[in-house]
Scaffold this motif. Structure first.
Motif, PDB file in Angstrom:
ATOM      1  N   UNK A   1     -18.523  12.503   4.296  1.00 31.72           N
ATOM      2  CA  UNK A   1     -17.240  11.850   4.375  1.00 31.72           C
ATOM      3  C   UNK A   1     -17.058  11.505   5.906  1.00 31.72           C
ATOM      4  N   UNK A   2     -16.028  10.433   5.922  1.00 37.75           N
ATOM      5  CA  UNK A   2     -15.497   9.909   7.101  1.00 37.75           C
ATOM      6  C   UNK A   2     -14.009  10.235   7.161  1.00 37.75           C
ATOM      7  N   UNK A   3     -13.618  10.715   8.301  1.00 36.45           N
ATOM      8  CA  UNK A   3     -12.161  10.943   8.509  1.00 36.45           C
ATOM      9  C   UNK A   3     -11.530  10.066   9.509  1.00 36.45           C
ATOM     10  N   UNK A   4     -10.276   9.738   9.267  1.00 33.45           N
ATOM     11  CA  UNK A   4      -9.452   8.903  10.071  1.00 33.45           C
ATOM     12  C   UNK A   4      -8.194   9.453  10.601  1.00 33.45           C
ATOM     13  N   UNK A   5      -7.973   9.091  11.775  1.00 35.85           N
ATOM     14  CA  UNK A   5      -6.540   9.472  12.503  1.00 35.85           C
ATOM     15  C   UNK A   5      -5.687   8.074  12.586  1.00 35.85           C
ATOM     16  N   UNK A   6      -4.358   8.344  12.715  1.00 30.46           N
ATOM     17  CA  UNK A   6      -3.572   6.936  12.964  1.00 30.46           C
ATOM     18  C   UNK A   6      -3.683   6.497  14.545  1.00 30.46           C
ATOM     19  N   UNK A   7      -3.798   5.311  14.259  1.00 31.71           N
ATOM     20  CA  UNK A   7      -3.739   4.615  15.590  1.00 31.71           C
ATOM     21  C   UNK A   7      -2.206   4.235  15.758  1.00 31.71           C
ATOM     22  N   UNK A   8      -1.549   4.996  16.662  1.00 31.72           N
ATOM     23  CA  UNK A   8      -0.170   5.045  16.605  1.00 31.72           C
ATOM     24  C   UNK A   8       0.590   3.456  17.097  1.00 31.72           C
ATOM     25  N   UNK A   9      -0.467   2.803  17.849  1.00 27.66           N
ATOM     26  CA  UNK A   9      -0.054   1.498  18.281  1.00 27.66           C
ATOM     27  C   UNK A   9      -0.392   0.489  17.183  1.00 27.66           C
ATOM     28  N   UNK A  10      -1.013   0.716  16.126  1.00 28.78           N
ATOM     29  CA  UNK A  10      -1.322  -0.099  14.904  1.00 28.78           C
ATOM     30  C   UNK A  10      -0.411   0.193  13.694  1.00 28.78           C
ATOM     31  N   UNK A  11       0.161   1.424  13.724  1.00 31.57           N
ATOM     32  CA  UNK A  11       0.703   1.797  12.366  1.00 31.57           C
ATOM     33  C   UNK A  11       2.120   1.210  12.320  1.00 31.57           C
ATOM     34  N   UNK A  12       2.256   0.636  11.100  1.00 28.98           N
ATOM     35  CA  UNK A  12       3.587   0.085  10.691  1.00 28.98           C
ATOM     36  C   UNK A  12       3.416   0.302   9.163  1.00 28.98           C
ATOM     37  N   UNK A  13       4.798   0.510   8.770  1.00 28.20           N
ATOM     38  CA  UNK A  13       4.984   0.538   7.224  1.00 28.20           C
ATOM     39  C   UNK A  13       4.887  -0.624   6.391  1.00 28.20           C
TER      40      UNK A  13
ATOM     41  N   UNK B   1     -15.056   8.900   1.115  1.00 23.47           N
ATOM     42  CA  UNK B   1     -16.512   8.928   0.918  1.00 23.47           C
ATOM     43  C   UNK B   1     -17.233   7.784   1.795  1.00 23.47           C
ATOM     44  N   UNK B   2     -18.412   8.119   2.314  1.00 20.96           N
ATOM     45  CA  UNK B   2     -18.851   6.783   3.165  1.00 20.96           C
ATOM     46  C   UNK B   2     -19.074   5.505   2.136  1.00 20.96           C
ATOM     47  N   UNK B   3     -19.308   5.723   0.980  1.00 19.34           N
ATOM     48  CA  UNK B   3     -19.608   4.569   0.053  1.00 19.34           C
ATOM     49  C   UNK B   3     -18.192   3.949  -0.400  1.00 19.34           C
ATOM     50  N   UNK B   4     -17.134   4.615  -0.255  1.00 17.88           N
ATOM     51  CA  UNK B   4     -15.870   4.120  -0.969  1.00 17.88           C
ATOM     52  C   UNK B   4     -15.458   2.905  -0.060  1.00 17.88           C
ATOM     53  N   UNK B   5     -15.863   1.723   0.061  1.00 12.65           N
ATOM     54  CA  UNK B   5     -15.465   0.630   0.801  1.00 12.65           C
ATOM     55  C   UNK B   5     -14.053   0.396   0.818  1.00 12.65           C
ATOM     56  N   UNK B   6     -13.533   0.430  -0.564  1.00 13.21           N
ATOM     57  CA  UNK B   6     -12.057   0.157  -0.880  1.00 13.21           C
ATOM     58  C   UNK B   6     -11.064   0.867   0.000  1.00 13.21           C
ATOM     59  N   UNK B   7     -11.557   2.432  -0.297  1.00 12.25           N
ATOM     60  CA  UNK B   7     -10.632   3.308   0.390  1.00 12.25           C
ATOM     61  C   UNK B   7     -10.925   3.211   1.903  1.00 12.25           C
ATOM     62  N   UNK B   8     -11.974   3.110   2.566  1.00 11.55           N
ATOM     63  CA  UNK B   8     -11.975   2.490   4.005  1.00 11.55           C
ATOM     64  C   UNK B   8     -11.282   1.410   4.389  1.00 11.55           C
ATOM     65  N   UNK B   9     -11.275   0.352   3.759  1.00 13.43           N
ATOM     66  CA  UNK B   9     -10.545  -0.738   3.958  1.00 13.43           C
ATOM     67  C   UNK B   9      -8.967  -0.231   3.981  1.00 13.43           C
ATOM     68  N   UNK B  10      -8.537   0.608   3.145  1.00 15.49           N
ATOM     69  CA  UNK B  10      -7.129   0.797   2.926  1.00 15.49           C
ATOM     70  C   UNK B  10      -6.766   1.696   4.212  1.00 15.49           C
ATOM     71  N   UNK B  11      -7.596   2.614   4.531  1.00 12.69           N
ATOM     72  CA  UNK B  11      -7.153   3.323   5.666  1.00 12.69           C
ATOM     73  C   UNK B  11      -7.087   2.363   6.979  1.00 12.69           C
ATOM     74  N   UNK B  12      -8.017   1.632   7.262  1.00 15.44           N
ATOM     75  CA  UNK B  12      -7.774   0.672   8.315  1.00 15.44           C
ATOM     76  C   UNK B  12      -6.532  -0.193   8.436  1.00 15.44           C
ATOM     77  N   UNK B  13      -6.325  -0.775   7.128  1.00 13.99           N
ATOM     78  CA  UNK B  13      -5.130  -1.721   7.064  1.00 13.99           C
ATOM     79  C   UNK B  13      -3.951  -0.858   7.202  1.00 13.99           C
TER      80      UNK B  13
END
Length: 195
Positions: free
Chosen positions: A48-60, A160-172
């Motif tokens: 798995x890959x874990x993500x933390x918030x980028x406070x400068x990019x975070x918006x609702x 999961x590394x292979x869940x590209x949709x979830x990766x995109x959601x995290x970044x967006x």
């Protein structure tokens, strides 16, 4: 940083000393590790890959549906397969906060978080199939991240590394990659998952 149970500590220690850290999570090096773990009755299981918030990019972010904050008592009837990424029925006591998207009175998307430790709450999200690809997941994820930050906790997200949709959601949603994880489980557990 690595962690291991006593039974596999020697193998794990040798592995992280033998290979550069950035090669520890890729083949062919993982094959080396797995072969030695099997000798200890374990196999590589999850990655798995874990993500933390980028406070400068975070918006609702917004979506076309009404959203509502949900608390632990609101989850009682929601421990269903369609919400299994957002909520965990085996650890209900950790599920403490959520944001739901509603089409009328029908829940169509849910992001919820579990208090996995004192200061960090993990976000999971689900959207019903016919409502996907409308920005609901990112709207819910970003809103929940803000709610968590408002409570002076750190939101984190896992894919999961292979869940590209979830990766995109995290970044967006304003998250950035922070760490990776590879777990090993007893051979019987891994083999049982593959039946």
């Amino acid at each position: 940083m690595t962690a291991s149970i006593n039974e596999t500590l020697d193998v794990v220690s040798e592995y992280v000393e033998k290979f550069e850290f950035y090669h520890c999570f890729e083949t062919p090096n993982m094959h080396w590790l797995n072969e030695r773990l099997i000798e200890k009755s374990h196999k590589i299981c999850f990655m798995a890959e874990y993500y933390l918030p980028d406070i400068n990019r975070m918006s609702v972010l917004s979506c076309a549906y009404k959203t509502h904050i949900l608390k632990q008592e609101d989850f009682r009837e929601l421990y269903l397969p369609e919400w299994s990424n957002a909520l965990c029925k085996d650890r209900k006591h950790l599920d403490i906060l959520g944001v739901g998207a509603y089409d009328g009175n029908a829940l169509v998307g849910l992001a919820a978080c579990s208090a996995d430790c004192r200061d960090m709450w993990q976000i999971g999200v689900d959207v019903l199939p016919k409502y996907r690809r409308q920005g609901i997941a990112s709207a819910l994820t970003s809103a929940l991240a803000k709610e968590i930050l408002n409570r002076h906790k750190v939101p984190f997200y896992c894919t999961a590394w292979s869940n590209i949709r979830s990766v995109r959601n995290a970044i967006k949603s304003g998250f950035v990659p922070a760490w990776v994880e590879m777990t090993a489980k007893p051979v019987t557990v891994v083999d049982g998952m593959n039946l």
